[in-house]
Scaffold this motif. Structure first.
Motif, PDB file in Angstrom:
ATOM      1  N   TYR A  60     -19.093  -7.509  -0.161  1.00 57.52           N
ATOM      2  CA  TYR A  60     -17.935  -6.730  -0.596  1.00 57.52           C
ATOM      3  C   TYR A  60     -18.075  -6.189  -2.017  1.00 57.52           C
ATOM      4  CZ  TYR A  60     -15.549  -8.879   3.438  1.00 57.52           C
ATOM      5  OH  TYR A  60     -15.189  -9.296   4.696  1.00 57.52           O
ATOM      6  N   ARG A  61     -19.156  -6.539  -2.706  1.00 56.79           N
ATOM      7  CA  ARG A  61     -19.358  -5.997  -4.048  1.00 56.79           C
ATOM      8  C   ARG A  61     -19.667  -4.499  -3.942  1.00 56.79           C
ATOM      9  NH1 ARG A  61     -24.304  -9.535  -6.044  1.00 56.79           N
ATOM     10  NH2 ARG A  61     -25.004  -8.724  -4.018  1.00 56.79           N
ATOM     11  N   TYR A  62     -19.361  -3.756  -4.997  1.00 53.92           N
ATOM     12  CA  TYR A  62     -19.757  -2.342  -4.991  1.00 53.92           C
ATOM     13  C   TYR A  62     -21.270  -2.220  -4.954  1.00 53.92           C
ATOM     14  CZ  TYR A  62     -15.121  -0.364  -5.412  1.00 53.92           C
ATOM     15  OH  TYR A  62     -13.832   0.024  -5.138  1.00 53.92           O
ATOM     16  N   LYS A  63     -21.962  -3.208  -5.503  1.00 52.59           N
ATOM     17  CA  LYS A  63     -23.418  -3.227  -5.386  1.00 52.59           C
ATOM     18  C   LYS A  63     -23.830  -3.217  -3.922  1.00 52.59           C
ATOM     19  CE  LYS A  63     -27.464  -6.070  -6.547  1.00 52.59           C
ATOM     20  NZ  LYS A  63     -27.957  -7.295  -7.243  1.00 52.59           N
ATOM     21  N   ALA A 107       0.827  -1.209   0.000  1.00 54.50           N
ATOM     22  CA  ALA A 107       0.000   0.000   0.000  1.00 54.50           C
ATOM     23  C   ALA A 107       0.858   1.256   0.000  1.00 54.50           C
ATOM     24  CB  ALA A 107      -0.920   0.003   1.217  1.00 54.50           C
ATOM     25  N   GLN A 108       0.257   2.347  -0.459  1.00 58.87           N
ATOM     26  CA  GLN A 108       0.919   3.650  -0.393  1.00 58.87           C
ATOM     27  C   GLN A 108       0.625   4.242   0.984  1.00 58.87           C
ATOM     28  OE1 GLN A 108      -0.664   5.288  -4.253  1.00 58.87           O
ATOM     29  NE2 GLN A 108       1.490   5.693  -4.623  1.00 58.87           N
ATOM     30  N   LYS A 109       1.515   3.992   1.908  1.00 61.29           N
ATOM     31  CA  LYS A 109       1.266   4.302   3.308  1.00 61.29           C
ATOM     32  C   LYS A 109       1.101   5.803   3.588  1.00 61.29           C
ATOM     33  CE  LYS A 109       1.236   0.078   4.718  1.00 61.29           C
ATOM     34  NZ  LYS A 109       2.382  -0.610   5.265  1.00 61.29           N
ATOM     35  N   GLU A 110       1.628   6.645   2.703  1.00 63.35           N
ATOM     36  CA  GLU A 110       1.465   8.081   2.926  1.00 63.35           C
ATOM     37  C   GLU A 110       0.015   8.526   2.726  1.00 63.35           C
ATOM     38  OE1 GLU A 110       2.942   7.604  -1.381  1.00 63.35           O
ATOM     39  OE2 GLU A 110       3.260   6.667   0.577  1.00 63.35           O
ATOM     40  N   ASN A 111      -0.813   7.672   2.080  1.00 57.98           N
ATOM     41  CA  ASN A 111      -2.196   8.042   1.793  1.00 57.98           C
ATOM     42  C   ASN A 111      -3.208   7.427   2.755  1.00 57.98           C
ATOM     43  OD1 ASN A 111      -1.273   9.415  -0.468  1.00 57.98           O
ATOM     44  ND2 ASN A 111      -1.606   7.697  -1.841  1.00 57.98           N
ATOM     45  N   ILE A 112      -2.766   6.478   3.586  1.00 59.28           N
ATOM     46  CA  ILE A 112      -3.704   5.732   4.425  1.00 59.28           C
ATOM     47  C   ILE A 112      -3.194   5.637   5.861  1.00 59.28           C
ATOM     48  CG2 ILE A 112      -4.343   4.354   2.407  1.00 59.28           C
ATOM     49  CD1 ILE A 112      -2.859   1.980   3.786  1.00 59.28           C
ATOM     50  N   ILE A 113      -4.060   5.109   6.726  1.00 59.50           N
ATOM     51  CA  ILE A 113      -3.661   4.772   8.100  1.00 59.50           C
ATOM     52  C   ILE A 113      -3.993   3.300   8.365  1.00 59.50           C
ATOM     53  CG2 ILE A 113      -3.957   5.275  10.557  1.00 59.50           C
ATOM     54  CD1 ILE A 113      -4.687   8.149   9.762  1.00 59.50           C
ATOM     55  N   ASN A 114      -5.278   2.953   8.274  1.00 54.64           N
ATOM     56  CA  ASN A 114      -5.715   1.570   8.521  1.00 54.64           C
ATOM     57  C   ASN A 114      -6.352   0.916   7.300  1.00 54.64           C
ATOM     58  OD1 ASN A 114      -5.045   1.946  11.261  1.00 54.64           O
ATOM     59  ND2 ASN A 114      -7.111   2.648  11.763  1.00 54.64           N
ATOM     60  N   MET A 115      -6.428   1.593   6.198  1.00 55.60           N
ATOM     61  CA  MET A 115      -7.311   1.243   5.092  1.00 55.60           C
ATOM     62  C   MET A 115      -6.901   0.001   4.301  1.00 55.60           C
ATOM     63  SD  MET A 115      -8.544   3.695   1.978  1.00 55.60           S
ATOM     64  CE  MET A 115      -6.961   3.611   1.124  1.00 55.60           C
ATOM     65  N   VAL A 116      -7.919  -0.772   3.924  1.00 55.32           N
ATOM     66  CA  VAL A 116      -7.764  -1.881   2.983  1.00 55.32           C
ATOM     67  C   VAL A 116      -7.997  -1.316   1.588  1.00 55.32           C
ATOM     68  CG1 VAL A 116      -8.623  -4.144   2.283  1.00 55.32           C
ATOM     69  CG2 VAL A 116      -8.619  -3.498   4.704  1.00 55.32           C
ATOM     70  N   ASN A 117      -7.011  -1.435   0.699  1.00 59.45           N
ATOM     71  CA  ASN A 117      -7.128  -0.785  -0.599  1.00 59.45           C
ATOM     72  C   ASN A 117      -7.914  -1.618  -1.610  1.00 59.45           C
ATOM     73  OD1 ASN A 117      -5.275  -2.746  -1.391  1.00 59.45           O
ATOM     74  ND2 ASN A 117      -3.549  -1.343  -1.528  1.00 59.45           N
ATOM     75  N   VAL A 159      -2.431  -3.976   7.553  1.00 58.64           N
ATOM     76  CA  VAL A 159      -3.128  -2.763   7.987  1.00 58.64           C
ATOM     77  C   VAL A 159      -4.237  -3.214   8.929  1.00 58.64           C
ATOM     78  CG1 VAL A 159      -2.616  -1.276   5.993  1.00 58.64           C
ATOM     79  CG2 VAL A 159      -4.583  -2.834   5.913  1.00 58.64           C
ATOM     80  N   LYS A 160      -4.583  -2.367   9.853  1.00 52.46           N
ATOM     81  CA  LYS A 160      -5.527  -2.742  10.902  1.00 52.46           C
ATOM     82  C   LYS A 160      -6.888  -3.171  10.353  1.00 52.46           C
ATOM     83  CE  LYS A 160      -7.528  -1.023  15.242  1.00 52.46           C
ATOM     84  NZ  LYS A 160      -7.608   0.149  16.161  1.00 52.46           N
ATOM     85  N   ASP A 161      -7.383  -2.451   9.344  1.00 49.71           N
ATOM     86  CA  ASP A 161      -8.738  -2.718   8.842  1.00 49.71           C
ATOM     87  C   ASP A 161      -8.864  -4.040   8.103  1.00 49.71           C
ATOM     88  OD1 ASP A 161      -9.525  -0.346   9.945  1.00 49.71           O
ATOM     89  OD2 ASP A 161      -9.833   0.713   8.047  1.00 49.71           O
ATOM     90  N   ILE A 162      -7.754  -4.663   7.797  1.00 48.04           N
ATOM     91  CA  ILE A 162      -7.821  -5.926   7.053  1.00 48.04           C
ATOM     92  C   ILE A 162      -8.523  -7.002   7.877  1.00 48.04           C
ATOM     93  CG2 ILE A 162      -5.711  -7.219   7.696  1.00 48.04           C
ATOM     94  CD1 ILE A 162      -5.172  -7.252   4.564  1.00 48.04           C
ATOM     95  N   GLU A 163      -8.464  -6.865   9.201  1.00 50.72           N
ATOM     96  CA  GLU A 163      -9.100  -7.841  10.079  1.00 50.72           C
ATOM     97  C   GLU A 163     -10.626  -7.692  10.081  1.00 50.72           C
ATOM     98  OE1 GLU A 163      -7.180  -7.575  13.865  1.00 50.72           O
ATOM     99  OE2 GLU A 163      -5.192  -7.947  13.033  1.00 50.72           O
ATOM    100  N   LEU A 164     -11.121  -6.584   9.520  1.00 54.04           N
ATOM    101  CA  LEU A 164     -12.562  -6.408   9.369  1.00 54.04           C
ATOM    102  C   LEU A 164     -13.095  -7.189   8.176  1.00 54.04           C
ATOM    103  CD1 LEU A 164     -12.807  -2.514   9.858  1.00 54.04           C
ATOM    104  CD2 LEU A 164     -13.203  -4.280  11.588  1.00 54.04           C
ATOM    105  N   CYS A 165     -12.188  -7.613   7.294  1.00 54.76           N
ATOM    106  CA  CYS A 165     -12.592  -8.185   6.000  1.00 54.76           C
ATOM    107  C   CYS A 165     -12.152  -9.622   5.775  1.00 54.76           C
ATOM    108  CB  CYS A 165     -12.008  -7.349   4.856  1.00 54.76           C
ATOM    109  SG  CYS A 165     -12.114  -5.586   5.058  1.00 54.76           S
ATOM    110  N   PHE A 166     -10.969  -9.976   6.297  1.00 57.71           N
ATOM    111  CA  PHE A 166     -10.386 -11.283   6.000  1.00 57.71           C
ATOM    112  C   PHE A 166      -9.755 -11.899   7.250  1.00 57.71           C
ATOM    113  CE2 PHE A 166     -10.184  -8.940   1.979  1.00 57.71           C
ATOM    114  CZ  PHE A 166     -10.726  -9.861   1.097  1.00 57.71           C
TER     115      PHE A 166
END
Length: 325
Positions: free
Chosen positions: A312-315, A232-242, A260-267
């Protein structure tokens, strides 16, 4: 909401975020139109180039306002969704509010306190990084919710192709990515994107295509290689799953991601994706999948099943947005 007219506003680029958002609304039965802030008419594009050369920012912005105003008169939207909201000039938000259009911002990059001025014009703010929730509230945004990225179910699919024993990476050069790649220089990598000529060392094990590729080509890359590396481009995020995280797993590849911290929300790490917290761990992961392709394939299968059975779909992301509104 299905009876509301939605205008999606943002910058058109190779990431496809705005197109995925449009498709998400269409999948939910909404009437949708779009306005690309960087795709003006031929005449105004020429004028914009002239004004930019002259350093006349005010006139550049006026051209965007003029074309957005024409789009609003033509489409008469009830709601305007600004994708990558803080990269859009504030005057376009002001125009929408002047026309009594509900304004929604979706933010996926770290922002400064100076963005507080946008709070006067944004009715609802959605952020793709959990750390941005408090940041936004601290600078004056009242209605803020987490809305992560996702995948486009019509585009990001597993084509069940034969996969090459290689790791792919699609993105642009950064120093962090350079450093990361040097630690796995003995493994076959297929690298796509821009500015890779800046690499401090180019391994003979790497195939490099030094140019941007289309979203369809990205899907083909994800489908034709054993694994996808995420740095990830760490300068643009803090916890984000890209975006890459959701898209590559939906295409049936084994994802190798920095933590990244938020990855545990998804996987579930080590079961559905492989996660490294330092470069030694990355080397161990790459060494293992290079010797045991079946291990990588098992992780990939679990990851694909997770994204397919989850919202997780954009729908689904857009449905969540609609419900919160």
């Amino acid at each position: 909401m299905k009876n509301k007219k939605i205008l999606v506003i943002g910058k058109h680029n190779h990431l496809g975020w705005i197109e995925h958002t449009i498709n998400g609304f269409l999948s939910n039965g909404c009437e949708v139109d779009h306005f690309y802030t960087n795709k003006l008419s031929i005449k105004n594009s020429i004028l914009k180039g002239i004004y930019k050369t002259l350093g006349n920012k005010e006139q550049e912005i006026f051209l965007q306002i003029d074309e957005l105003n024409a789009k609003i008169k033509e489409f008469i939207p009830d709601i305007a969704i600004f994708v990558g909201a803080f990269f859009t000039t504030i005057e376009l938000f002001a125009l929408c509010k002047e026309k009594n259009i509900v304004t929604i911002g979706w933010v996926g990059d770290k922002f400064s306190n100076q963005k507080s001025e946008y709070s006067k014009f944004i009715d609802y703010l959605f952020v793709s990084d959990s750390a941005f929730l408090d940041m936004a509230k601290q600078i004056g945004f009242k209605d803020v919710d987490l809305l992560q990225f996702g995948y486009d179910h019509a585009l990001h699919t597993n084509k069940n192709l034969k996969r090459e024993n290689a790791i792919n990476f699609v993105g642009s050069y950064t120093k962090d990515r350079d450093l990361t790649f040097q630690h796995i220089d003995n493994y076959h990598m297929k690298i796509y994107g821009t500015k890779w000529d800046k690499l401090s060392y180019i391994s003979p094990s790497w195939d490099i295509s030094n140019k941007k590729i289309s979203q369809k080509d990205v899907v083909n890359v994800y489908n034709s290689t054993l694994a996808t590396l995420n740095v990830a481009q760490k300068e643009n995020i803090i916890n984000m799953v890209n975006m890459r995280t959701f898209e590559a797993t939906a295409c049936g590849g084994c994802l190798i991601s920095d933590y990244v911290k938020d990855i545990e929300l998804c996987f579930e790490p080590s079961k559905e994706i492989l996660v490294y917290k330092n470069l030694d761990e990355l080397e161990d992961i790459v060494d293992r999948i290079s010797k045991d392709n079946n291990f990588a394939k098992a992780i990939a299968k679990n990851g694909e099943e997770r994204v397919k059975k989850s919202n997780y779909r954009y729908k689904d992301r857009i449905k969540t947005m609609i419900e919160k509104l």
